[in-house]
Design a protein around this motif. Structure first.
Motif, PDB file in Angstrom:
ATOM      1  N   GLY A  74      50.373  55.946  24.272  1.00  9.12           N
ATOM      2  CA  GLY A  74      49.459  56.875  24.922  1.00  9.12           C
ATOM      3  C   GLY A  74      48.136  57.011  24.193  1.00  9.12           C
ATOM      4  N   LEU A  75      47.639  55.885  23.661  1.00 10.00           N
ATOM      5  CA  LEU A  75      46.377  55.884  22.924  1.00 10.00           C
ATOM      6  C   LEU A  75      45.394  54.935  23.591  1.00 10.00           C
ATOM      7  CD1 LEU A  75      47.778  55.566  19.301  1.00 10.00           C
ATOM      8  CD2 LEU A  75      47.140  57.660  20.501  1.00 10.00           C
ATOM      9  N   GLN A  76      44.123  55.295  23.544  1.00  6.13           N
ATOM     10  CA  GLN A  76      43.101  54.436  24.134  1.00  6.13           C
ATOM     11  C   GLN A  76      41.802  54.565  23.340  1.00  6.13           C
ATOM     12  OE1 GLN A  76      40.996  55.181  28.084  1.00  6.13           O
ATOM     13  NE2 GLN A  76      42.575  53.671  28.642  1.00  6.13           N
ATOM     14  N   LEU A  77      41.112  53.450  23.179  1.00  8.15           N
ATOM     15  CA  LEU A  77      39.786  53.431  22.582  1.00  8.15           C
ATOM     16  C   LEU A  77      38.808  53.000  23.658  1.00  8.15           C
ATOM     17  CD1 LEU A  77      40.447  51.571  19.219  1.00  8.15           C
ATOM     18  CD2 LEU A  77      40.534  54.022  19.691  1.00  8.15           C
ATOM     19  N   ARG A  78      37.678  53.677  23.717  1.00 14.29           N
ATOM     20  CA  ARG A  78      36.630  53.326  24.682  1.00 14.29           C
ATOM     21  C   ARG A  78      35.349  53.017  23.918  1.00 14.29           C
ATOM     22  NH1 ARG A  78      37.538  57.821  29.470  1.00 14.29           N
ATOM     23  NH2 ARG A  78      39.779  57.443  29.679  1.00 14.29           N
ATOM     24  N   LEU A  79      34.774  51.870  24.216  1.00 14.56           N
ATOM     25  CA  LEU A  79      33.532  51.475  23.586  1.00 14.56           C
ATOM     26  C   LEU A  79      32.366  52.064  24.372  1.00 14.56           C
ATOM     27  CD1 LEU A  79      32.088  49.840  21.396  1.00 14.56           C
ATOM     28  CD2 LEU A  79      32.165  47.875  22.957  1.00 14.56           C
ATOM     29  N   GLY A  80      31.578  52.900  23.704  1.00 16.43           N
ATOM     30  CA  GLY A  80      30.450  53.556  24.356  1.00 16.43           C
ATOM     31  C   GLY A  80      29.190  52.710  24.299  1.00 16.43           C
ATOM     32  N   PRO A  81      28.169  53.092  25.056  1.00 16.68           N
ATOM     33  CA  PRO A  81      26.908  52.348  25.056  1.00 16.68           C
ATOM     34  C   PRO A  81      26.192  52.408  23.705  1.00 16.68           C
ATOM     35  CG  PRO A  81      26.705  54.358  26.338  1.00 16.68           C
ATOM     36  CD  PRO A  81      28.142  54.219  25.962  1.00 16.68           C
ATOM     37  N   ASP A  82      26.632  53.318  22.836  1.00 17.65           N
ATOM     38  CA  ASP A  82      26.054  53.447  21.499  1.00 17.65           C
ATOM     39  C   ASP A  82      26.782  52.575  20.475  1.00 17.65           C
ATOM     40  OD1 ASP A  82      28.448  54.813  21.441  1.00 17.65           O
ATOM     41  OD2 ASP A  82      27.613  56.674  20.638  1.00 17.65           O
ATOM     42  N   ALA A  83      27.680  51.700  20.947  1.00 13.60           N
ATOM     43  CA  ALA A  83      28.482  50.799  20.101  1.00 13.60           C
ATOM     44  C   ALA A  83      29.446  51.554  19.200  1.00 13.60           C
ATOM     45  CB  ALA A  83      27.600  49.855  19.289  1.00 13.60           C
ATOM     46  N   HIS A  84      29.834  52.752  19.589  1.00 11.28           N
ATOM     47  CA  HIS A  84      30.848  53.516  18.879  1.00 11.28           C
ATOM     48  C   HIS A  84      32.131  53.531  19.708  1.00 11.28           C
ATOM     49  CE1 HIS A  84      27.486  54.884  16.484  1.00 11.28           C
ATOM     50  NE2 HIS A  84      28.342  55.482  15.656  1.00 11.28           N
ATOM     51  N   TRP A  85      33.262  53.605  19.019  1.00  5.06           N
ATOM     52  CA  TRP A  85      34.562  53.672  19.666  1.00  5.06           C
ATOM     53  C   TRP A  85      34.995  55.127  19.768  1.00  5.06           C
ATOM     54  CZ3 TRP A  85      36.744  49.560  21.918  1.00  5.06           C
ATOM     55  CH2 TRP A  85      36.256  48.299  21.568  1.00  5.06           C
ATOM     56  N   TYR A  86      35.416  55.511  20.970  1.00 12.86           N
ATOM     57  CA  TYR A  86      35.841  56.875  21.243  1.00 12.86           C
ATOM     58  C   TYR A  86      37.352  56.889  21.447  1.00 12.86           C
ATOM     59  CZ  TYR A  86      30.930  57.968  21.849  1.00 12.86           C
ATOM     60  OH  TYR A  86      29.592  58.152  21.631  1.00 12.86           O
ATOM     61  N   PRO A  87      38.106  57.609  20.577  1.00  9.34           N
ATOM     62  CA  PRO A  87      39.562  57.637  20.708  1.00  9.34           C
ATOM     63  C   PRO A  87      40.035  58.699  21.713  1.00  9.34           C
ATOM     64  CG  PRO A  87      38.888  58.685  18.655  1.00  9.34           C
ATOM     65  CD  PRO A  87      37.642  58.197  19.330  1.00  9.34           C
ATOM     66  N   TYR A  88      41.012  58.312  22.514  1.00 11.11           N
ATOM     67  CA  TYR A  88      41.608  59.187  23.522  1.00 11.11           C
ATOM     68  C   TYR A  88      43.126  59.152  23.393  1.00 11.11           C
ATOM     69  CZ  TYR A  88      37.267  59.639  26.204  1.00 11.11           C
ATOM     70  OH  TYR A  88      35.997  59.929  26.596  1.00 11.11           O
ATOM     71  N   THR A  89      43.767  60.247  23.810  1.00  2.58           N
ATOM     72  CA  THR A  89      45.219  60.278  23.959  1.00  2.58           C
ATOM     73  C   THR A  89      45.540  60.670  25.398  1.00  2.58           C
ATOM     74  OG1 THR A  89      45.343  62.573  23.206  1.00  2.58           O
ATOM     75  CG2 THR A  89      45.719  60.859  21.552  1.00  2.58           C
ATOM     76  N   ARG A  90      46.712  60.240  25.865  1.00  2.00           N
ATOM     77  CA  ARG A  90      47.131  60.584  27.221  1.00  2.00           C
ATOM     78  C   ARG A  90      48.082  61.766  27.155  1.00  2.00           C
ATOM     79  NH1 ARG A  90      48.797  55.728  29.926  1.00  2.00           N
ATOM     80  NH2 ARG A  90      50.598  55.846  28.581  1.00  2.00           N
ATOM     81  N   GLU A  91      47.744  62.797  27.916  1.00  6.14           N
ATOM     82  CA  GLU A  91      48.586  63.993  28.013  1.00  6.14           C
ATOM     83  C   GLU A  91      48.716  64.370  29.480  1.00  6.14           C
ATOM     84  OE1 GLU A  91      47.273  67.155  25.487  1.00  6.14           O
ATOM     85  OE2 GLU A  91      46.795  65.779  23.858  1.00  6.14           O
ATOM     86  N   ASN A  92      49.931  64.483  29.936  1.00  2.49           N
ATOM     87  CA  ASN A  92      50.210  64.832  31.338  1.00  2.49           C
ATOM     88  C   ASN A  92      49.491  63.904  32.310  1.00  2.49           C
ATOM     89  OD1 ASN A  92      51.816  67.045  30.503  1.00  2.49           O
ATOM     90  ND2 ASN A  92      49.962  68.264  30.256  1.00  2.49           N
TER      91      ASN A  92
END
Length: 71
Positions: free
Chosen positions: A23-41
């Protein structure tokens, strides 16, 4: 993360890397930074600050799953 364990299997799609079973995800933003996410419900939520290092972002996401409520 456990240094002796096999690395997580990542699925890639567009600007996202997902460790679905965790339930983990990384998203690459337009600023070349990685944004971490978790899945809940069934929804994805930001769980830690962004970083230019994808390993640091994944570690932060993993740690947030181990310590719910701490981002």
């Amino acid at each position: 993360m456990d240094d002796t364990a096999a690395p997580p299997r990542l699925q890639s799609w567009r600007n996202r890397l997902t460790v679905d079973h965790a339930g983990l995800q990384l998203r690459l933003g337009p600023d070349a930074h990685w944004y971490p996410y978790t899945r809940e419900n069934g929804e994805w939520w930001p769980c830690a600050p962004c970083t230019p290092d994808p390993v640091a972002a994944l570690t932060a996401a993993w740690d947030s799953r181990q310590s719910p409520g701490v981002a």
